[in-house]
Scaffold this active site. Structure first.
Site, PDB file in Angstrom:
ATOM      1  N   LYS A   1     -16.050  29.512 -31.403  1.00 15.61           N
ATOM      2  CA  LYS A   1     -16.533  28.794 -30.218  1.00 15.61           C
ATOM      3  C   LYS A   1     -15.978  29.279 -28.894  1.00 15.61           C
ATOM      4  O   LYS A   1     -14.798  29.589 -28.760  1.00 15.61           O
ATOM      5  CB  LYS A   1     -16.175  27.306 -30.349  1.00 15.61           C
ATOM      6  CG  LYS A   1     -16.982  26.591 -31.395  1.00 15.61           C
ATOM      7  CD  LYS A   1     -18.351  26.233 -30.879  1.00 15.61           C
ATOM      8  CE  LYS A   1     -18.336  24.798 -30.461  1.00 15.61           C
ATOM      9  NZ  LYS A   1     -19.487  24.393 -29.735  1.00 15.61           N
TER      10      LYS A   1
ATOM     11  N   THR B   1     -39.637  25.251 -13.661  1.00 12.14           N
ATOM     12  CA  THR B   1     -39.947  23.876 -13.258  1.00 12.14           C
ATOM     13  C   THR B   1     -40.038  23.114 -14.569  1.00 12.14           C
ATOM     14  O   THR B   1     -40.453  23.681 -15.590  1.00 12.14           O
ATOM     15  CB  THR B   1     -41.278  23.766 -12.484  1.00 12.14           C
ATOM     16  OG1 THR B   1     -42.341  24.194 -13.336  1.00 12.14           O
ATOM     17  CG2 THR B   1     -41.298  24.603 -11.212  1.00 12.14           C
TER      18      THR B   1
ATOM     19  N   SER C   1     -12.567  25.929 -29.907  1.00 12.92           N
ATOM     20  CA  SER C   1     -12.486  24.757 -30.765  1.00 12.92           C
ATOM     21  C   SER C   1     -11.238  24.865 -31.633  1.00 12.92           C
ATOM     22  O   SER C   1     -10.779  25.968 -31.932  1.00 12.92           O
ATOM     23  CB  SER C   1     -13.740  24.708 -31.629  1.00 12.92           C
ATOM     24  OG  SER C   1     -13.482  24.012 -32.826  1.00 12.92           O
TER      25      SER C   1
ATOM     26  N   SER D   1       0.840  -1.214   0.000  1.00 13.31           N
ATOM     27  CA  SER D   1       0.000   0.000   0.000  1.00 13.31           C
ATOM     28  C   SER D   1       0.868   1.254   0.000  1.00 13.31           C
ATOM     29  O   SER D   1       0.386   2.357   0.239  1.00 13.31           O
ATOM     30  CB  SER D   1      -0.909   0.008   1.232  1.00 13.31           C
ATOM     31  OG  SER D   1      -0.139  -0.068   2.414  1.00 13.31           O
TER      32      SER D   1
ATOM     33  N   GLN E   1      -7.651  -2.236   2.827  1.00 10.47           N
ATOM     34  CA  GLN E   1      -6.591  -1.395   2.264  1.00 10.47           C
ATOM     35  C   GLN E   1      -7.045  -0.696   0.982  1.00 10.47           C
ATOM     36  O   GLN E   1      -6.583   0.400   0.669  1.00 10.47           O
ATOM     37  CB  GLN E   1      -5.370  -2.276   2.000  1.00 10.47           C
ATOM     38  CG  GLN E   1      -4.182  -1.549   1.425  1.00 10.47           C
ATOM     39  CD  GLN E   1      -2.958  -2.448   1.347  1.00 10.47           C
ATOM     40  OE1 GLN E   1      -2.404  -2.844   2.373  1.00 10.47           O
ATOM     41  NE2 GLN E   1      -2.536  -2.790   0.146  1.00 10.47           N
TER      42      GLN E   1
ATOM     43  N   TYR F   1     -10.556  -7.331  10.793  1.00 15.99           N
ATOM     44  CA  TYR F   1      -9.729  -6.800   9.709  1.00 15.99           C
ATOM     45  C   TYR F   1      -9.606  -7.790   8.555  1.00 15.99           C
ATOM     46  O   TYR F   1      -9.443  -8.992   8.758  1.00 15.99           O
ATOM     47  CB  TYR F   1      -8.315  -6.452  10.228  1.00 15.99           C
ATOM     48  CG  TYR F   1      -7.446  -5.885   9.120  1.00 15.99           C
ATOM     49  CD1 TYR F   1      -7.467  -4.533   8.817  1.00 15.99           C
ATOM     50  CD2 TYR F   1      -6.641  -6.725   8.331  1.00 15.99           C
ATOM     51  CE1 TYR F   1      -6.710  -4.020   7.774  1.00 15.99           C
ATOM     52  CE2 TYR F   1      -5.890  -6.217   7.289  1.00 15.99           C
ATOM     53  CZ  TYR F   1      -5.927  -4.866   7.016  1.00 15.99           C
ATOM     54  OH  TYR F   1      -5.194  -4.362   5.958  1.00 15.99           O
TER      55      TYR F   1
ATOM     56  N   ASN G   1     -16.431  27.443 -25.311  1.00 16.52           N
ATOM     57  CA  ASN G   1     -17.031  26.257 -24.675  1.00 16.52           C
ATOM     58  C   ASN G   1     -16.780  26.236 -23.170  1.00 16.52           C
ATOM     59  O   ASN G   1     -15.672  26.566 -22.734  1.00 16.52           O
ATOM     60  CB  ASN G   1     -16.434  24.980 -25.278  1.00 16.52           C
ATOM     61  CG  ASN G   1     -16.724  24.869 -26.765  1.00 16.52           C
ATOM     62  OD1 ASN G   1     -17.776  25.287 -27.235  1.00 16.52           O
ATOM     63  ND2 ASN G   1     -15.765  24.327 -27.501  1.00 16.52           N
TER      64      ASN G   1
HETATM   65  N1  ARG Z   1      -1.444  -1.563   4.812  1.00 18.24           N
HETATM   66  C1  ARG Z   1      -2.472  -2.166   5.606  1.00 18.24           C
HETATM   67  C2  ARG Z   1      -3.821  -1.447   5.340  1.00 18.24           C
HETATM   68  O1  ARG Z   1      -3.829  -0.430   4.740  1.00 18.24           O
HETATM   69  C3  ARG Z   1      -2.120  -2.007   7.047  1.00 18.24           C
HETATM   70  C4  ARG Z   1      -2.721  -3.043   7.916  1.00 18.24           C
HETATM   71  C5  ARG Z   1      -2.141  -4.375   7.633  1.00 18.24           C
HETATM   72  N2  ARG Z   1      -2.693  -5.374   8.498  1.00 18.24           N
HETATM   73  C6  ARG Z   1      -2.705  -6.679   8.184  1.00 18.24           C
HETATM   74  N3  ARG Z   1      -3.283  -7.453   9.060  1.00 18.24           N
HETATM   75  N4  ARG Z   1      -2.190  -7.134   7.088  1.00 18.24           N
HETATM   76  O2  ARG Z   1      -4.858  -1.933   5.704  1.00 18.24           O
END
Ligand code: ARG
Length: 493
Positions: A280, A152, A274, A21, A319, A314, A282
């Site tokens: 034009k 309307t 244009s 991430s 993510q 979780y 726009n």
């Molecule tokens: N990068 C992860 C997220 O955005 C952080 C949490 C990761 N936790 C896990 N149990 N893999 O959710």
């Protein structure tokens, strides 16, 4: 860093890139460091780690906060920002850095970072929303007497004023502000201390970390704290409603700037031309706002879709939710700024607006009202008389200001068997849009006196929202200052 325990060391490059991430995590880097600091300060205060170790860890966290994310190796194999930071600390101070992760998990960490990010972004969005609302209020103030046809079914309905119309926009936007404010208070609770899902065996103090990070309290149930992302769905829903409002305004600006409406002209900065048609102009920027609003609505649908089937608590699916929130905030904030300057710089064609009020009998209801008042007829009878009169006038090309008592009497006799014998002057007044507006001084109406009252009221509302915004921003700032103070105290600076 997380490998070599339960799992083997190796990870495929492609899989690492897919899983990491880190691209998004730049958004939460600073929040994560503050979150780390608050946790370590609390661990030290609770004697879970000793002051010397806490001091070493906090010094490196502080250095990193000052140095910024550019000093980190954002290798996707390191999964996410939490690990990158831990790894960086380990390279600086060795094994002792591992004490930072006592009594916590990335699950409560990321949930906490996201809530900190959300509250800042909500405040920023409210600032930009108020900016647009204030532009509308000030332009409304300049156009209290600017008569225009109200619609309307996109057909001329009754005269109104541009001031009244702009006030309608700003009321809708202020409701969007209220929604975000309400969301803010639900969001500003700390999940920290929830651990992976069921807290910890260490004697931590959740209230203390909540306080150090400027939260209003803790998000109590630890499963809820790590597994919930309803706050992201709530934000995206609120932003979707806002997107609908912005898009409707955009749509009207586009329509009104056509040759056919001709009621406004966008400043050249908000138009394109244009490549082939030299004549034009726009409204491209406003069209882009309209399209971007669709994206927000789409992102909100995606968020609901991700969350709706997740078993507690979780799951890595969560993510994928985080970037949706940031993307939506970015689009909304950019669009609010562009919209405010477009409206600020609009050229208003007052003559055309006035002309359209007369062009298609938008004052007809006023004439029916006059007949009811003068002749004590049921509204439905008066309605029929005026309807028939308008139909005849349109057929023979008679303009509203040429309708007189004779013409009305002819129709009235047909319909109710009686003359109305109205005074021609009164008919003229009823059919004058300017006069029509003046008489609509009922609460919420377009009469200048009522619009002026509403303007004052809305300006005060903006003031109140601003002072609450300042209070929230101040609380975040004070908590950050006192967190840094606690850090400095422990590291002895
Ligand atoms: N990068 C992860 C997220 O955005 C952080 C949490 C990761 N936790 C896990 N149990 N893999 O959710």
């Amino acid at each position: 860093m997380l490998r070599g325990g339960r799992l083997g060391e190796e990870i495929d490059d492609q899989v690492a890139k897919f899983t990491s991430s880190l691209v998004f995590d730049k958004e939460i880097f600073e929040y994560d460091l503050l979150n780390d600091m608050a946790h370590v300060v609390m661990l030290s205060e609770q004697n879970i780690i000793d002051q010397k170790d806490a001091s070493e860890i906090l010094r490196e966290l502080k250095n990193l906060l000052e140095a910024g994310i550019d000093n980190l190796n954002l290798d996707p194999k390191k999964d996410d920002i939490h690990i990158v930071i831990e790894d960086h600390l380990s390279s600086k101070i060795g094994e002792v850095s591992g004490k930072m992760h006592t009594a916590r998990s990335r699950n409560d960490q990321v949930a906490c970072d996201l809530r900190m990010l959300a509250r800042d972004q909500i405040n920023l969005t409210i600032i930009n929303l108020l900016g647009l609302a204030e532009t509308l209020l000030s332009k409304s103030n300049e156009n209290i007497e600017t008569i225009m046809p109200g619609y309307t079914h996109l057909q001329h309905a009754q005269p109104t004023t541009l001031a009244h119309h702009y006030l309608a926009y700003s009321d809708a936007l202020l409701r969007c502000t209220d929604r975000l404010e309400e969301a803010y208070h639900r969001i500003n609770h700390s999940p920290l201390g929830a651990g992976a899902l069921s807290t910890t065996t260490f004697n931590i103090d959740r209230d203390r970390t909540a306080e150090l990070l400027g939260f209003d309290g803790v998000l109590e149930n630890s499963e809820d704290a790590v597994g919930s992302r309803d706050f992201i769905v709530e934000i995206l829903s609120d932003l979707s409603i806002l997107a609908v409002e912005i898009s409707r305004i955009a749509e009207e600006l586009i329509l009104w700037s056509t040759f056919e409406f001709g009621m406004i002209e966008l400043d050249d900065r908000f138009a394109s031309t244009s490549s082939i048609m030299p004549q034009k102009k726009n409204p491209d920027m406003i069209e882009l706002i309209r399209a971007k609003m669709a994206k927000i609505i789409g992102l909100s649908g995606t968020a609901v879709g991700i969350l709706k089937s997740l078993p507690y608590t979780y799951n890595r699916d969560l993510q994928e939710l985080s970037p949706l929130m940031v993307e939506s905030f970015d689009i909304v904030n950019d669009s609010l700024l562009v919209m405010a300057s477009a409206i600020e710089s609009l050229k208003i064609n007052k003559d055309r607006m006035r002309e359209l009020c007369d062009a298609n009998f938008s004052q007809a209801t006023d004439l029916a009202d006059l007949i009811v008042k003068e002749n004590n007829l049921p509204f439905r009878t008066a309605y029929k008389i005026v309807g028939k009169t308008v139909s005849e006038a349109l057929e023979s090309g008679i303009k509203p200001d040429k309708i007189d008592s004779k013409m009305l009497d002819r129709v009235a006799k047909d319909i109710s068997g009686k003359d109305l014998a109205l005074d021609d002057e009164k008919i003229k007044t009823a059919l004058d849009p300017q006069e029509s507006i003046k008489t609509r001084s009922i609460q919420g109406g377009p009469a200048p006196v009522e619009v002026t009252r509403m303007l004052d009221n809305r300006k005060n509302k903006v003031k109140t929202i601003k002072s609450k915004l300042d209070e929230r921003a101040e609380k975040i700032k004070t908590s950050k200052d006192s967190l840094i103070k606690s850090v400095l105290q422990i590291i002895g600076e």
